[in-house]
Design a protein around this motif. Structure first.
Motif, PDB file in Angstrom:
ATOM      1  N   SER A 130       1.001  -0.547  -0.085  1.00 32.54           N
ATOM      2  CA  SER A 130      -0.268   0.120   0.226  1.00 32.54           C
ATOM      3  C   SER A 130       0.903   0.976   0.401  1.00 32.54           C
ATOM      4  N   ILE A 131       2.096   1.381   0.283  1.00 31.54           N
ATOM      5  CA  ILE A 131       2.538   2.606   0.907  1.00 31.54           C
ATOM      6  C   ILE A 131       3.919   2.623   0.068  1.00 31.54           C
ATOM      7  N   THR A 132       4.018   1.351  -0.329  1.00 30.73           N
ATOM      8  CA  THR A 132       5.103   1.631  -1.705  1.00 30.73           C
ATOM      9  C   THR A 132       4.623   1.737  -2.836  1.00 30.73           C
ATOM     10  N   GLY A 133       3.104   0.897  -3.490  1.00 26.52           N
ATOM     11  CA  GLY A 133       2.479   1.901  -4.542  1.00 26.52           C
ATOM     12  C   GLY A 133       1.724   2.696  -4.271  1.00 26.52           C
ATOM     13  N   HIS A 134       1.604   3.724  -3.516  1.00 28.93           N
ATOM     14  CA  HIS A 134       0.742   4.757  -3.317  1.00 28.93           C
ATOM     15  C   HIS A 134       2.346   6.019  -3.769  1.00 28.93           C
ATOM     16  N   ALA A 135       3.342   5.495  -3.426  1.00 27.31           N
ATOM     17  CA  ALA A 135       4.395   6.420  -3.566  1.00 27.31           C
ATOM     18  C   ALA A 135       4.878   6.491  -5.721  1.00 27.31           C
ATOM     19  N   ALA A 136       4.825   4.837  -5.675  1.00 27.09           N
ATOM     20  CA  ALA A 136       4.704   5.357  -6.614  1.00 27.09           C
ATOM     21  C   ALA A 136       3.693   5.363  -7.948  1.00 27.09           C
ATOM     22  N   SER A 156      17.512   8.891  -6.926  1.00 23.41           N
ATOM     23  CA  SER A 156      16.209   8.685  -8.010  1.00 23.41           C
ATOM     24  C   SER A 156      15.101   9.149  -7.401  1.00 23.41           C
ATOM     25  N   ALA A 157      14.056   9.564  -8.374  1.00 19.88           N
ATOM     26  CA  ALA A 157      13.016   8.993  -8.665  1.00 19.88           C
ATOM     27  C   ALA A 157      11.733   9.114  -7.318  1.00 19.88           C
ATOM     28  N   ALA A 158      12.256   7.476  -7.615  1.00 17.88           N
ATOM     29  CA  ALA A 158      11.559   6.308  -6.512  1.00 17.88           C
ATOM     30  C   ALA A 158      11.904   6.675  -5.363  1.00 17.88           C
ATOM     31  N   SER A 159      12.767   6.561  -5.488  1.00 18.39           N
ATOM     32  CA  SER A 159      13.846   7.215  -3.619  1.00 18.39           C
ATOM     33  C   SER A 159      13.123   8.570  -3.065  1.00 18.39           C
ATOM     34  N   LEU A 160      12.819   8.974  -3.865  1.00 17.76           N
ATOM     35  CA  LEU A 160      12.391  10.373  -3.189  1.00 17.76           C
ATOM     36  C   LEU A 160      10.489  10.882  -3.203  1.00 17.76           C
ATOM     37  N   ALA A 161      10.475   9.480  -3.866  1.00 21.05           N
ATOM     38  CA  ALA A 161       9.095   9.642  -3.597  1.00 21.05           C
ATOM     39  C   ALA A 161       8.653   8.660  -2.192  1.00 21.05           C
ATOM     40  N   LEU A 162       9.579   7.750  -2.305  1.00 24.06           N
ATOM     41  CA  LEU A 162       9.561   7.093  -0.842  1.00 24.06           C
ATOM     42  C   LEU A 162       9.850   7.646   0.819  1.00 24.06           C
ATOM     43  N   HIS A 163      10.585   9.050   0.103  1.00 24.13           N
ATOM     44  CA  HIS A 163      11.201  10.218   1.406  1.00 24.13           C
ATOM     45  C   HIS A 163       9.572  11.234   0.929  1.00 24.13           C
ATOM     46  N   THR A 164       8.538  11.488   0.599  1.00 20.46           N
ATOM     47  CA  THR A 164       7.655  11.704   0.687  1.00 20.46           C
ATOM     48  C   THR A 164       6.796  10.685   1.762  1.00 20.46           C
ATOM     49  N   GLN A 165       6.834   9.919   1.747  1.00 21.22           N
ATOM     50  CA  GLN A 165       5.624   8.701   2.558  1.00 21.22           C
ATOM     51  C   GLN A 165       6.112   8.678   3.763  1.00 21.22           C
ATOM     52  N   ALA A 166       8.017   8.713   3.455  1.00 22.80           N
ATOM     53  CA  ALA A 166       7.909   8.630   4.873  1.00 22.80           C
ATOM     54  C   ALA A 166       8.116  10.131   6.254  1.00 22.80           C
ATOM     55  N   VAL A 167       7.752  11.043   5.655  1.00 21.55           N
ATOM     56  CA  VAL A 167       8.072  12.192   6.137  1.00 21.55           C
ATOM     57  C   VAL A 167       6.330  12.527   7.039  1.00 21.55           C
ATOM     58  N   LEU A 168       5.523  11.927   5.782  1.00 22.95           N
ATOM     59  CA  LEU A 168       3.995  12.517   5.974  1.00 22.95           C
ATOM     60  C   LEU A 168       3.787  11.041   7.209  1.00 22.95           C
ATOM     61  N   GLN A 169       4.605   9.716   7.377  1.00 20.01           N
ATOM     62  CA  GLN A 169       4.052   9.214   8.000  1.00 20.01           C
ATOM     63  C   GLN A 169       4.806   9.518   9.275  1.00 20.01           C
ATOM     64  N   GLY A 170       5.627   9.094   9.912  1.00 20.19           N
ATOM     65  CA  GLY A 170       6.339  11.104  10.654  1.00 20.19           C
ATOM     66  C   GLY A 170       5.038  11.992  10.926  1.00 20.19           C
TER      67      GLY A 170
END
Length: 208
Positions: A130-136, A156-170
């Protein structure tokens, strides 16, 4: 016999109950009895559809992805021509969703994976999907922004997309800790500034 159009069945009621109750109480503290009571169904109906609470939680994670996916697919930030504005618009949209009480805007899968990542592997994997799919869903806009602004980053674009989710979850964790959306909004504002500075050094305007 097909169910009446527009009338939710027991399975749908249980999935909706999971979204509400687990975000309010946490996964471990939520019982099958509470889920049945919230859904207005019997335990027999529960076990007809799900063999366990863990099985319901895995289905709820997929259901969460489905309903939130539809919400974000229809969001107005997609209308921006500039890909960076689409990415920043996504962040602004996330901030706008900080409405109501804390359980109403926090993330179901983020809540569940914090508790069950070690003990329930199937649930951990469902939350990860769910989390990685949304980041994608953000990757193409981020990559388009990289190309549009002529960047050659060591990320990479993928790593930055995941970082946005890390911030939001935090940010959601901070909101739970303080009982307030304000600290989450501040974190999202910082994410907005960070993204703008990555692409527009010297920028850092305040988000809307």
């Amino acid at each position: 016999m097909p169910k009446a159009a527009g009338k939710p069945d027991a399975r749908s009621k249980l999935l909706d109950a999971a979204l509400a109750v687990v975000r309010a109480k946490g996964y471990s503290a939520t019982s099958v009895d509470e889920l049945c009571a919230a859904a207005g169904v019997t335990k027999g109906a529960f076990f007809h559809h799900f063999k366990s609470k863990d099985a319901l939680a895995v289905a709820a994670a997929d259901y969460w992805s489905e309903i939130t996916g539809a919400l974000f697919a229809a969001a107005p930030y997609h209308d921006h021509i500039d890909p960076l504005e689409r990415v920043l618009g996504y962040v602004t949209f996330r901030k706008a969703l900080l409405q109501g009480e804390v359980p109403e805007f926090t993330c179901l899968v983020g809540t569940m994976v914090q508790e069950a990542y070690e003990t329930v592997p199937a649930l951990r994997d469902a939350c990860a999907r769910s989390i990685t799919g949304h980041a994608a869903t953000l990757e193409s806009d981020i990559q388009a922004a990289i190309d549009s602004y002529g960047l050659s980053p060591d990320w990479s674009a993928a790593s930055l997309a995941l970082h946005t989710q890390a911030v939001l979850q935090g940010a959601f964790i901070l909101a739970k800790a303080t009982g307030s959306a304000a600290v989450a909004a501040d974190s999202i504002n910082h994410l907005y500034r960070y993204l703008e500075l990555l692409f527009r050094p010297g920028g850092g305007r305040h988000p809307n």
